[in-house]
Design an enzyme around this catalytic site. Sequence first.
Site, short mmCIF file in Angstrom:
data_model
loop_
_atom_site.label_atom_id
_atom_site.label_comp_id
_atom_site.label_asym_id
_atom_site.label_seq_id
_atom_site.Cartn_x
_atom_site.Cartn_y
_atom_site.Cartn_z
N TRP B 325 0.81 -1.06 0.10
CA TRP B 325 -0.11 0.09 0.07
C TRP B 325 0.84 1.20 0.04
O TRP B 325 0.44 2.39 -0.52
CB TRP B 325 -1.06 -0.02 1.38
CG TRP B 325 -1.67 1.36 1.42
CD1 TRP B 325 -2.81 1.39 0.90
CD2 TRP B 325 -1.24 2.32 2.17
NE1 TRP B 325 -3.49 2.75 1.13
CE2 TRP B 325 -2.39 3.13 1.92
CE3 TRP B 325 -0.21 2.69 3.09
CZ2 TRP B 325 -2.34 4.68 2.65
CZ3 TRP B 325 -0.30 3.99 3.77
CH2 TRP B 325 -1.41 4.84 3.52
N HIS B 326 2.17 1.34 0.69
CA HIS B 326 2.95 2.26 0.71
C HIS B 326 3.42 2.75 -0.59
O HIS B 326 3.88 3.88 -0.81
CB HIS B 326 3.95 2.01 1.92
CG HIS B 326 3.32 2.30 3.19
ND1 HIS B 326 3.02 1.33 3.79
CD2 HIS B 326 3.64 3.42 4.12
CE1 HIS B 326 2.57 1.84 5.02
NE2 HIS B 326 2.75 2.87 5.35
N GLY B 327 3.56 1.91 -1.46
CA GLY B 327 4.41 1.99 -2.48
C GLY B 327 4.62 1.02 -3.68
O GLY B 327 4.65 -0.43 -3.20
N PHE B 462 2.34 8.15 -1.20
CA PHE B 462 1.84 7.02 -0.81
C PHE B 462 0.43 7.22 -1.29
O PHE B 462 -0.32 6.35 -1.22
CB PHE B 462 1.97 6.46 0.54
CG PHE B 462 3.37 6.60 1.12
CD1 PHE B 462 4.50 5.87 0.26
CD2 PHE B 462 3.99 7.01 2.13
CE1 PHE B 462 5.74 5.85 0.77
CE2 PHE B 462 5.31 6.92 2.61
CZ PHE B 462 6.10 6.41 1.92
#
Lengths: 412, 462
Positions: B325-327, B462
């Site tokens: 989800w962060h990247g 993000f």
Amino acid sequence: MTTTPLRERTSVDEYVAPQEHARAGRVATSFAGWIGIALLFAFVLELTCRVEDWVTYRAPLLSRYTSINDLMTHDADGMHGRPNARYLKWEMNALGMRGPSATPTPAPGTVRIITVGASETFGLRESPGREYPRQLQDSVNARLARGECGANAPKAFEVLNAGFAGMGLPTIEQDLRLRIQRLAPTIIVVYPTPAQYLQDDVPFAARPDSTARISEPSLVHALRPRTIERVRDQIKQVLPEWLKTRLREIQTRDLLRYAPANWRFTAVPPERLDAYDHHLRVVIGTIHRIGAVPVLATHSNLFMGRQSLDHDAIIAWEKFYPRATGQTIVDFDAAARLATLRVGLDSGVTTVDAAKVLSAAPTAAFGDFVHFSDLGSGHMARVVGDGVLAAARTAGVCDTPTATTSTTDHVR
Amino acid sequence: MLFNSFIFIFAFLPVAYTVFWMLRSTTWRYVWLTLTGYVFYGYWDPRFCLLMAFSTLVSYSAGRGFLRWSDPRRRKLCLVVPIVVDLALLAFFKYANFGLQTTHDVLHLFGADVQVPHLNIVLPIGISFYTFHTITYIVDGYRGVIRPTRNFFEFATYVSLFSQLVAGPIVRFRQIEEDLESIGNHDRRRWLERGLSFFVIGLVEKVLVADSLAAFVDPALAHYASLSTVGAWMAMLGYTFQLYFDFSGYSTMAVGLGYLFGLRIPQNFNSPYKATDPSDFWRRWHISLSSVLRDYLYIPLGGNRNGIAQTYRNLVITMLLGGLWHGASWTFVVWGAYHGLLLSLYRAFSATWDSLSAAFRRAATFVLVVIGWVFFRATDFSMALSLLRKMFSPVRGALVPQPELAALAIGIAAAWAMAGPNAFEMRHEYKWPGRAVLASGFAAALAIIIGLRTSPFLYFQF
């Protein structure tokens, strides 16, 4: 019958209801409190600006230099950079030149190159240490290390930046005679600013001050709030480009309202171009006389070689030279490029066509209408580097390499 | 537009605030907050607004569907379709090139040299955040946890609320529903001081602490190959605190902005570097995300209900997806997996771990978190491995730029993060000395902001 004597009222308290009195006290305390907080706020704001300048640029908290203009001095040598002054990212060495410290004469085996010019040479938009003279030094030394000077190679090239914002050719010529010749340069790179010839008067040299007294800015300068300048810059940055352009247009129009008829140049003025040509030839003569080898570079701008002119940028340029229309400034720069090439050819001087090289570079090479970005300075350093090596061969301090890889775009 | 920018503080916020409190009706306040949200978001790129409007419309329609239909099949349709649409948008904008590149790499591994295109996609800022806002709304509506709103502008306000729009916290509708419902009756003065206080504290965290750390962390990590062991530790410790104060600063400002408009936004950070174990860390770090992952992923996967092995699997899957989800990068996946592993190990050995001294557990947890940040910060695995090698085997090399100032900045940041109070632990009712401190903090932050060095928030990516 007893009578109660009338009591004399002696205190204001007895006239004012205690509650009202207390409220007045609270209001006064609150007022004083907010005034105190406002003063503290202003103090911390200013102090933080100064601390940040110190952390970022090592600028003293009570520095007396509060603008680029403070980095210039006026003495027996005329006008030039002020020794050891610094303002934000701009740091002058003991010789009054932007860049790292340097000795009055070059170290043995080192070939000294001095760049002269105005703000484009001094460096306005680049990161510290990325202005074109600094990149030029890196570039020519890298080429030296690659063997481009053959067997007769110096130990190193050293580039000193004698450019300063606003320096015209006559002032440069005077600086060469009175100051720069003492620094024993082997090569001098001239990057003139033709648009200066579209000012009210033709550029002339600042008269040397015979008192030869380098006056420091006063202590009042040190106390001038730095916050104000930051706020002004911030407002300029957040204003939309169209609004800034409109304001510049209004400013120029207001100025023109009070100008005499036919004052404005709407086409390239031939007499100004002739003056430019003449001054450039004088500078070359002086460089030869002080025993150095000149290198000329044609002046580049954001508009040269582009399909369409960036309206906002050209209005910004016009604001600096309101005597000429934007198109005239561009045309004058183009005409001056040809003049520079012609002067170089006539005088047998190495001339690099920086304008041609930069016109093929992306627009990101410029931080504004004429000043380079880090990228543009890199391009400039490479193209001037070609000329410098050619001049070094002329000066006999560099041989022709066995296998040349030069991409020189210069006229000899 | 950034919270720490001149234009936000002196133009956008005063206008948004003044007009909001001049409006009296609930609907007009919804409309105004929606409008300001779109202006705020469109300031980066107006095209992004269309995407957010589409996502809002789809999720709002799903909510209306839940209100209208009780038939399970139709309700399921209202659940699945909008979530698929939202996730498809997220997948396309955020993960398309990552997927294509991974496909290419995998095929290449098996000898097939297939050319895959690189799509020229601009990642809309904050898409991960508002996609999670809408998904939690839809799922909660389906589960009956919330009653979906009929008022389109109330929902649009929830999605586009500028305080939380681009970097969270991920506020669930149920957490803010009450304040949104009563938005027309709020008392302006009630939360004013608290709102300003939170905003200024967040600004100080971001501008004075995080950005000061960034001044040496960024150049040091840009030339990580030349760092010595001490340099690598300084850079990573600096980054550890930079990331915390950057993101925590943003969240604190978001909370403050919420208060200014009468909306109570929940806490997102609770001094995470005071954590004494990995599980404690995730109860304190990015609380809104970890609770969303717990409620909408870990528990639906089975949580800890189906035995030890399943629990570990669920933990790792949850954290792995949390990392993704962060990247769109394998380094984030590894970072997520690493934390999944830490959580599993802690679960297995919690009895032993908890018997150790609190100071040791806190220090060890901190070091484990710092190691994780290496993968989080690294642009690729070679950078991550190089940094880890430098950190754990003595090498000569460079320190970070201005090492004395860097050490001072790390010391101050560490003292605040590991021993000082967070914004939610502070009292926000001030007498004159407190106001003076707050004014000084604001002035100092402002001085940096007007120095033309406004820097974006790390979590925007993000």
